[in-house]
Design an enzyme around this catalytic site. Sequence first.
Site, short mmCIF file in Angstrom:
data_model
loop_
_atom_site.label_atom_id
_atom_site.label_comp_id
_atom_site.label_asym_id
_atom_site.label_seq_id
_atom_site.Cartn_x
_atom_site.Cartn_y
_atom_site.Cartn_z
CG ASP A 61 -2.66 -0.76 1.08
OD1 ASP A 61 -2.12 -1.39 -0.56
OD2 ASP A 61 -3.10 -1.06 2.07
N GLY A 62 1.64 0.74 0.98
CA GLY A 62 3.37 2.71 0.83
C GLY A 62 3.21 2.35 -0.77
CG ASN A 133 -4.84 5.69 3.50
OD1 ASN A 133 -5.90 4.71 2.97
ND2 ASN A 133 -3.64 4.78 3.90
CD GLU A 134 -3.59 8.04 7.70
OE1 GLU A 134 -2.43 8.69 7.20
OE2 GLU A 134 -4.05 7.01 7.53
CG ASP A 165 -0.98 10.75 22.38
OD1 ASP A 165 -1.17 11.49 23.69
OD2 ASP A 165 -1.39 9.15 22.36
CB ALA A 177 -4.75 3.33 6.94
CG ASN A 179 -10.10 5.62 11.45
OD1 ASN A 179 -10.75 6.32 12.17
ND2 ASN A 179 -10.80 4.67 10.92
CG LEU A 180 -8.81 -0.49 12.64
CD1 LEU A 180 -10.15 -0.93 12.56
CD2 LEU A 180 -8.89 -2.04 11.51
CB SER A 181 -3.92 1.49 14.06
OG SER A 181 -3.65 2.79 13.99
#
Length: 270
Positions: A61-62, A133-134, A165, A177, A179-181
């Site tokens: 994905d990177g 992604n974000e 944070d 990505a 967000n889910l973590s």
Amino acid sequence: MHVGVVAQQGDERAVGLAADIAAALDVPVSLDPETASSLGRAGVAPSAMADYGLVVSIGGDGTFLYTARRVGSAPLLGVNLGEVGFLNVVAPEAAVETVTETVEAIRAGEASYRELTRVETSGAGVELPAALNEVAVLGPQRGHGNGVDVEVRVDGETYSRTHADGVIVATPTGSSAYNLSEGGPLVHPDAAGLIVTEMCADGSMPPLVVAPDAAVRVAVSGAETAYAVADGRTRATVDPPAAVTVCASADPVRVTGPELDFFAALEKLK
């Protein structure tokens, strides 16, 4: 029609697939400079592929995110050499056949295209590329006693004031990505909206899904410095007190080829 190929750097398998794809197509094919050099060819920078009929990203994905940042509105097709592959849909063993079929569909005017929302920033002197992604607005350091005071407003209405944070504003594509973590929700790629997720906040509000055209304003204070980060790769310094506004970009990422089997991809997260 011209096809571009951008392969993961330093990956021999990616270079080999790039060579196989170039050999199989009966249209002009340009490779990114490093891949081309490995094959004894002259390369073309991905930023020069913006008017190509198709650009193929080979890697994780990177690599897809890297390519998407540089090829503008050129249609993208991703070949997956990573683990999950939410962005790269095509398996390596099917790469040559799928790319060939996609090229034929484009030439015949029969290809279908999908648009993936990107988010962009404004304010606080921040200059970042649009993110697939974000965008995360972060304090100087994570952990107890660090972070930054934040105020989150959606279309001018206050949603939250807290110490955290940081705050993530994610697209549906990016919901799986960063967000889910950080405890944000999964959003199906066919759904519209932006996701606002606070990171380790004091008395945090739950993650919030807002309208796709909403403007999310994240004001930061109470720290010497803060950062705005696009897709975890490009960072800009923010000098508190200051505010960064995140909203959908007018220029989405265009993808073509097979559609993602979202639920099959989720199985790989377990």
